[in-house]
Design a protein around this motif. Sequence first.
Motif, PDB file in Angstrom:
ATOM      1  N   TRP A  28       0.841  -1.186   0.000  1.00 42.12           N
ATOM      2  CA  TRP A  28       0.000   0.000   0.000  1.00 42.12           C
ATOM      3  C   TRP A  28       0.881   1.242   0.000  1.00 42.12           C
ATOM      4  N   THR A  29       0.369   2.323  -0.602  1.00 43.69           N
ATOM      5  CA  THR A  29       1.144   3.557  -0.664  1.00 43.69           C
ATOM      6  C   THR A  29       1.183   4.230   0.708  1.00 43.69           C
ATOM      7  N   MET A  30       2.178   5.097   0.902  1.00 45.67           N
ATOM      8  CA  MET A  30       2.273   5.812   2.172  1.00 45.67           C
ATOM      9  C   MET A  30       1.058   6.702   2.433  1.00 45.67           C
ATOM     10  N   PRO A  31       0.516   7.399   1.413  1.00 44.21           N
ATOM     11  CA  PRO A  31      -0.716   8.163   1.676  1.00 44.21           C
ATOM     12  C   PRO A  31      -1.862   7.281   2.183  1.00 44.21           C
ATOM     13  N   GLN A  32      -1.974   6.059   1.643  1.00 47.09           N
ATOM     14  CA  GLN A  32      -3.004   5.138   2.126  1.00 47.09           C
ATOM     15  C   GLN A  32      -2.747   4.740   3.580  1.00 47.09           C
ATOM     16  N   ILE A  33      -1.500   4.479   3.901  1.00 48.67           N
ATOM     17  CA  ILE A  33      -1.140   4.089   5.268  1.00 48.67           C
ATOM     18  C   ILE A  33      -1.385   5.241   6.234  1.00 48.67           C
ATOM     19  N   MET A  34      -0.941   6.427   5.859  1.00 50.69           N
ATOM     20  CA  MET A  34      -1.023   7.573   6.765  1.00 50.69           C
ATOM     21  C   MET A  34      -2.459   8.037   6.985  1.00 50.69           C
ATOM     22  N   MET A  35      -3.363   7.661   6.086  1.00 48.61           N
ATOM     23  CA  MET A  35      -4.765   8.020   6.283  1.00 48.61           C
ATOM     24  C   MET A  35      -5.303   7.403   7.569  1.00 48.61           C
ATOM     25  N   ALA A  36      -4.766   6.257   7.985  1.00 44.31           N
ATOM     26  CA  ALA A  36      -5.195   5.616   9.233  1.00 44.31           C
ATOM     27  C   ALA A  36      -4.875   6.515  10.426  1.00 44.31           C
ATOM     28  N   PHE A  37      -3.693   7.118  10.402  1.00 47.97           N
ATOM     29  CA  PHE A  37      -3.309   8.028  11.491  1.00 47.97           C
ATOM     30  C   PHE A  37      -4.177   9.285  11.460  1.00 47.97           C
ATOM     31  N   THR A  38      -4.502   9.750  10.260  1.00 48.80           N
ATOM     32  CA  THR A  38      -5.365  10.925  10.120  1.00 48.80           C
ATOM     33  C   THR A  38      -6.740  10.658  10.723  1.00 48.80           C
ATOM     34  N   ILE A  39      -7.303   9.489  10.394  1.00 43.76           N
ATOM     35  CA  ILE A  39      -8.616   9.124  10.936  1.00 43.76           C
ATOM     36  C   ILE A  39      -8.551   9.002  12.451  1.00 43.76           C
ATOM     37  N   ASN A  40      -7.505   8.357  12.945  1.00 40.30           N
ATOM     38  CA  ASN A  40      -7.321   8.197  14.392  1.00 40.30           C
ATOM     39  C   ASN A  40      -7.292   9.552  15.098  1.00 40.30           C
ATOM     40  N   SER A  41      -6.519  10.474  14.553  1.00 36.83           N
ATOM     41  CA  SER A  41      -6.381  11.792  15.171  1.00 36.83           C
ATOM     42  C   SER A  41      -7.670  12.604  15.078  1.00 36.83           C
ATOM     43  N   ALA A  42      -8.411  12.420  13.985  1.00 37.04           N
ATOM     44  CA  ALA A  42      -9.660  13.161  13.809  1.00 37.04           C
ATOM     45  C   ALA A  42     -10.770  12.607  14.692  1.00 37.04           C
ATOM     46  N   ILE A  43     -10.788  11.283  14.885  1.00 40.62           N
ATOM     47  CA  ILE A  43     -11.826  10.631  15.675  1.00 40.62           C
ATOM     48  C   ILE A  43     -11.601  10.844  17.172  1.00 40.62           C
ATOM     49  N   GLY A  44     -10.338  10.845  17.605  1.00 37.39           N
ATOM     50  CA  GLY A  44      -9.996  10.878  19.025  1.00 37.39           C
ATOM     51  C   GLY A  44     -10.697  11.931  19.871  1.00 37.39           C
ATOM     52  N   PRO A  45     -10.791  13.186  19.417  1.00 38.82           N
ATOM     53  CA  PRO A  45     -11.417  14.215  20.266  1.00 38.82           C
ATOM     54  C   PRO A  45     -12.918  14.019  20.485  1.00 38.82           C
TER      55      PRO A  45
END
Length: 245
Positions: A40-57
Amino acid sequence: MNKSLNRWQVIAASTAILLCTGAVYAFSVFANPLSSQTGWTMPQIMMAFTINSAIGPIPMILGGYLVDKGFVKWTIALGAFVFALGFFLTGFVSSPIMLYLTYGLMAGLGQGFAYSGALSNILRLFPDKRGLASGILTAGMGFAAVIASPIASYLIQSHDAKFAFRAIGLAYLIIVGLASFFIKPAPAGYKPEGWEPPAQIQNNGSINRNWLQMLKTPVFYIVISMFFVGAFSGLMIASQASPIG
């Protein structure tokens, strides 16, 4: 009831839980090896961290509400378990969508509930040492990546990225399960023995406002903008810390 409550035991257990949930900030150690392993591409991988950070609050708000309603242990324990389970299941993902569900959604929701529940409860248990107590919890959350990163690197080098997620996730499930037994809710109106709340001091020019009045003040938007800039820039660096290092 106050005499039978060991608040230092509660803060130790809460910090142990946050030492697990704070591992999300070590994601940069996993990202490139996971990309190499899955294709998988790095943008695809990093989207998981983006979702995690957006969902957390989001669950942080709900978690604080549940703590106010008396569901302290459930909020912290369930949040920690969902995080650890999401981390563990990330080791079995076979598509980016699965990665987004396990690491992004599950780990993000679990982290938010566990952190808000632990912080709200500890501040009630330490009205005399609020700064120290919140500092210990926050330090535990931040120090988690320092512990997780070298362990993850070793497991990735000796096996692979998915194995590292499974092994660390399993360890987290055990840790949060044990620590949850020592989480106790702060009794209503709790006061440490020998401590009395300080008398209310009126500072010159200070005005107490409710949240609606606060939203009408220009200084609120200045302060919240500073928080957003600090948080976003910090998360951007955290997500790329390993390649930068």
